[in-house]
Scaffold this active site. Structure first.
Site, mmCIF file in Angstrom:
data_model
loop_
_atom_site.group_PDB
_atom_site.id
_atom_site.type_symbol
_atom_site.label_atom_id
_atom_site.label_comp_id
_atom_site.label_asym_id
_atom_site.label_seq_id
_atom_site.Cartn_x
_atom_site.Cartn_y
_atom_site.Cartn_z
ATOM 1 N N HIS A 269 25.647 65.805 -1.904
ATOM 2 C CA HIS A 269 26.413 65.678 -3.147
ATOM 3 C C HIS A 269 26.010 66.807 -4.090
ATOM 4 O O HIS A 269 24.827 67.173 -4.162
ATOM 5 C CB HIS A 269 26.124 64.310 -3.782
ATOM 6 N N ARG B 248 31.680 66.210 -3.342
ATOM 7 C CA ARG B 248 31.353 66.039 -1.923
ATOM 8 C C ARG B 248 32.625 66.138 -1.098
ATOM 9 O O ARG B 248 33.736 66.037 -1.636
ATOM 10 C CB ARG B 248 30.613 64.731 -1.667
ATOM 11 N N LYS C 262 36.406 64.521 -1.488
ATOM 12 C CA LYS C 262 36.513 63.805 -2.762
ATOM 13 C C LYS C 262 37.310 64.665 -3.750
ATOM 14 O O LYS C 262 37.661 65.805 -3.470
ATOM 15 C CB LYS C 262 35.130 63.454 -3.310
ATOM 16 N N ASP D 8 36.504 67.694 -9.976
ATOM 17 C CA ASP D 8 35.996 67.102 -11.235
ATOM 18 C C ASP D 8 35.302 68.211 -12.030
ATOM 19 O O ASP D 8 34.476 68.946 -11.487
ATOM 20 C CB ASP D 8 35.021 65.967 -10.872
ATOM 21 N N CYS E 99 32.910 68.290 -14.120
ATOM 22 C CA CYS E 99 31.444 68.346 -14.268
ATOM 23 C C CYS E 99 30.785 69.126 -13.130
ATOM 24 O O CYS E 99 29.704 69.691 -13.296
ATOM 25 C CB CYS E 99 30.827 66.960 -14.418
ATOM 26 N N TYR E 100 31.475 69.192 -11.960
ATOM 27 C CA TYR E 100 30.889 69.945 -10.844
ATOM 28 C C TYR E 100 30.970 71.459 -11.078
ATOM 29 O O TYR E 100 30.403 72.228 -10.305
ATOM 30 C CB TYR E 100 31.533 69.550 -9.514
ATOM 31 N N ASP F 293 36.950 65.268 -16.948
ATOM 32 C CA ASP F 293 36.848 65.357 -15.492
ATOM 33 C C ASP F 293 38.079 66.073 -14.924
ATOM 34 O O ASP F 293 37.978 67.109 -14.251
ATOM 35 C CB ASP F 293 36.702 63.890 -15.012
ATOM 36 N N ASP G 199 34.887 63.240 -22.682
ATOM 37 C CA ASP G 199 33.628 62.562 -22.994
ATOM 38 C C ASP G 199 32.544 63.624 -23.159
ATOM 39 O O ASP G 199 32.749 64.793 -22.829
ATOM 40 C CB ASP G 199 33.267 61.513 -21.920
ATOM 41 N N HIS H 161 31.138 65.269 -19.763
ATOM 42 C CA HIS H 161 31.996 66.308 -19.174
ATOM 43 C C HIS H 161 32.113 67.527 -20.079
ATOM 44 O O HIS H 161 32.236 68.649 -19.596
ATOM 45 C CB HIS H 161 33.367 65.733 -18.792
HETATM 46 C C1 LIG Z 1 19.546 66.080 -13.860
HETATM 47 C C2 LIG Z 1 20.256 64.912 -13.320
HETATM 48 C C3 LIG Z 1 19.854 63.572 -13.779
HETATM 49 C C4 LIG Z 1 21.224 65.121 -12.427
HETATM 50 C C5 LIG Z 1 22.162 64.125 -11.909
HETATM 51 C C6 LIG Z 1 22.957 64.775 -10.838
HETATM 52 C C7 LIG Z 1 24.224 64.032 -10.489
HETATM 53 C C8 LIG Z 1 25.446 64.310 -11.297
HETATM 54 C C9 LIG Z 1 24.252 63.227 -9.458
HETATM 55 C C10 LIG Z 1 25.491 62.593 -9.026
HETATM 56 C C11 LIG Z 1 25.332 61.166 -8.696
HETATM 57 C C12 LIG Z 1 26.462 60.655 -7.836
HETATM 58 C C13 LIG Z 1 26.170 60.166 -6.464
HETATM 59 C C14 LIG Z 1 27.683 60.639 -8.276
HETATM 60 C C15 LIG Z 1 28.831 60.182 -7.438
HETATM 61 O O1 LIG Z 1 29.696 59.664 -8.262
HETATM 62 P P1 LIG Z 1 31.213 59.380 -7.812
HETATM 63 O O2 LIG Z 1 31.256 58.726 -6.475
HETATM 64 O O3 LIG Z 1 31.823 58.653 -8.958
HETATM 65 O O4 LIG Z 1 31.788 60.833 -7.799
HETATM 66 P P2 LIG Z 1 32.442 61.737 -6.633
HETATM 67 O O5 LIG Z 1 33.640 61.016 -6.139
HETATM 68 O O6 LIG Z 1 32.802 62.988 -7.352
HETATM 69 O O7 LIG Z 1 31.391 61.934 -5.584
HETATM 70 ZN ZN LIG Z 2 32.449 64.238 -13.475
#
Ligand SMILES: CC(C)=CCC/C(C)=C/CC/C(C)=C/COP(=O)(O)OP(=O)(O)O
Ligand SMILES: [Zn+2]
Length: 443
Positions: free
Chosen positions: A219, A261, A264, A267, A269-270, A372, A379, A382
């Site tokens: 991820h 990932r 998916k 977004d 934030c990535y 996002d 928010d 983001h």
């Molecule tokens: C410094 C610090 C604390 C860093 C955190 C890093 C971080 C953002 C980790 C992601 C956690 C995670 C598994 C999100 C999946 O969310 P989702 O399933 O809603 O999102 P997706 O569909 O985009 O994978």
């Molecule tokens: Zn996001």
């Protein structure tokens, strides 16, 4: 399974098509409007963003009660975003923030999610980065490094990893937040770094990215955390970097933004988590080439034959990385500092202009704040990570972090230019430098 069923799209296919259609509609509209209107659409709405952010610092309504254990994060997301925009929050809000974070401090070290709560590594990282971003002696001196070190040691686990809090989860986030905080405060030592590399290495998956825990799915969030932590402890050469590059760069899709990932949705934030990982990889050019040469059993071949872009290379630009892999343990305290000083990055490994396009046209709300994806609400999280990613994009061709990027590196008007960040800690570079000087001075 009959033909109808087998050809029916899955829920995730439908979701993907829906997002693609929303994103492409925006790009199509953009392509059909006159250049002056395009320029307006690409403009970063600085004043609106500042208004949205400052309002959040003063007052948040009852809907925010779900974030009650994340209050230092709100401080970081908002104050870092304002700093990226080149503004400051003023003396009154600055004093209030330092005072509030003091109340989140645990008497035995570490920062909690709010006054009276238990200390947590994620909120400790958020609080420390906030205080560094605020800068100034009062803010920096409010961090009790001895107590904080004690907290980090208590979170350290025999397998090399860290727990997020007492009896909490052990994961790559915990490794990064602990190592990042220790590194920036100049308290990183062998007790903290011991076996962290083994733990993070065990989280690199068959895909090439890094998962939160051994056996989980790669991820972007954890990939940034794992890679940055490995750099900070001087062990990045232990990761399979070519596979990591391949996984990360392929997370940027036709929507122009990054997904977190495989399979998916895109977004905003990535833009930082994946974009940040790519920005780090861009500075590990020599090690990556070396690993690629090793796997292809190529020896004595000129570097340009095995490099990522087929461009000719500047051997001198790799000295730091090579030195690091050999003598890391002796001097890991200075790795974060040297990383930025020896900044002679190669060209970006991702499509920087496309990512800026996604951030400005799809993630930006014209009324302030970023999100996002189209259809989602703005928010503070983001806003912080879209702006952090935008800053990385703008400086992605820079060979020196202090030289302003060329206009062609910045999508939209040049007034969109943000402050540069330190890509290992995600704090504005100038604030990092002040903190570095302060904490080197007190060691
Ligand atoms: C410094 C610090 C604390 C860093 C955190 C890093 C971080 C953002 C980790 C992601 C956690 C995670 C598994 C999100 C999946 O969310 P989702 O399933 O809603 O999102 P997706 O569909 O985009 O994978
Ligand atoms: Zn996001």
């Amino acid at each position: 399974m009959d033909e109808m069923t087998s050809s029916s799209p899955t829920v995730s296919q439908r979701d993907q098509w829906m997002v693609e259609s929303q994103v492409f509609q925006i790009y199509q509209l953009f392509a059909t409007i006159p250049p002056n209107a395009q320029s307006l659409m690409l403009e970063l709405q600085r004043d609106k963003h500042i208004e949205f952010l400052t309002k959040g610092l003063r007052h948040l309504g009852p809907n925010f009660s779900v974030l009650d254990a994340n209050r230092p994060w709100l401080c970081y997301w908002i104050i870092h975003s304002i700093a990226l925009l080149g503004e400051s929050i003023g003396d009154e809000l600055q004093d209030n923030t330092v005072e509030f974070l003091n109340r989140c401090k645990d008497p035995n070290g570490g920062f909690a999610g709010g006054p009276g709560q238990m200390p947590h590594l994620a909120t400790t990282y958020a609080a420390v980065n906030t205080l560094i971003t605020l800068g100034g002696d009062k803010s920096l001196a409010s961090i009790n490094r001895d107590k904080l070190y004690g907290f980090l040691r208590r979170m350290k686990q025999p397998n090399g990893g860290f727990r997020m809090h007492v009896e909490g989860e052990i994961d790559v986030r915990a490794c990064y937040t602990a190592i990042s905080v220790a590194s920036v405060l100049n308290i990183l030592d062998e007790e903290l770094t011991q076996n962290v590399g083994d733990y993070i290495l065990s989280c690199q998956t068959y895909e090439g990215g890094i998962a939160g825990e051994p056996g989980s799915e790669a991820h972007g969030g954890y990939t940034f955390c794992g890679l940055a932590a490995m750099i900070l402890i001087g062990e990045v050469n232990r990761l399979d970097l070519p596979r990591l590059v391949e996984w990360t760069v392929f997370r940027q899709g036709k929507e122009c933004g990054f997904q977190g990932r495989t399979n998916k949705l895109v977004d905003g934030c990535y833009s930082f988590w994946q974009g940040g990982a790519v920005a780090l990889l861009q500075r590990l050019y020599s090690i990556i080439n070396k690993q690629m040469a090793e796997v292809s059993n190529i020896s004595g071949i000129p570097e340009e034959k095995v490099c990522l872009h087929g461009t000719s290379s500047d051997a001198a630009s790799h000295l730091w990385h090579e030195g690091m892999s050999e003598s890391c343990s002796a001097d890991f305290k200075n790795i974060g500092y040297n990383f930025i000083n020896d900044w002679r990055a190669k060209d970006p490994l991702f499509h920087s202009i496309a990512l800026q396009q996604y951030i400005l046209l799809c993630a930006q709300e014209q009324d302030g704040g970023l999100r996002d994806k189209p259809g989602k609400r703005r928010d503070h999280y983001h806003t912080c990570y879209c702006l952090s990613g935008l800053s990385l994009c703008q400086y992605s061709w820079s060979k020196h972090p202090d030289s302003p990027p060329l206009p062609k590196a910045v999508l939209g008007p040049y007034s969109n230019l943000l402050e540069p960040i330190h890509p290992l800690y995600n704090v504005v570079l100038e604030r990092y430098r002040e903190a570095h000087e302060f904490f080197v001075g007190v060691s």
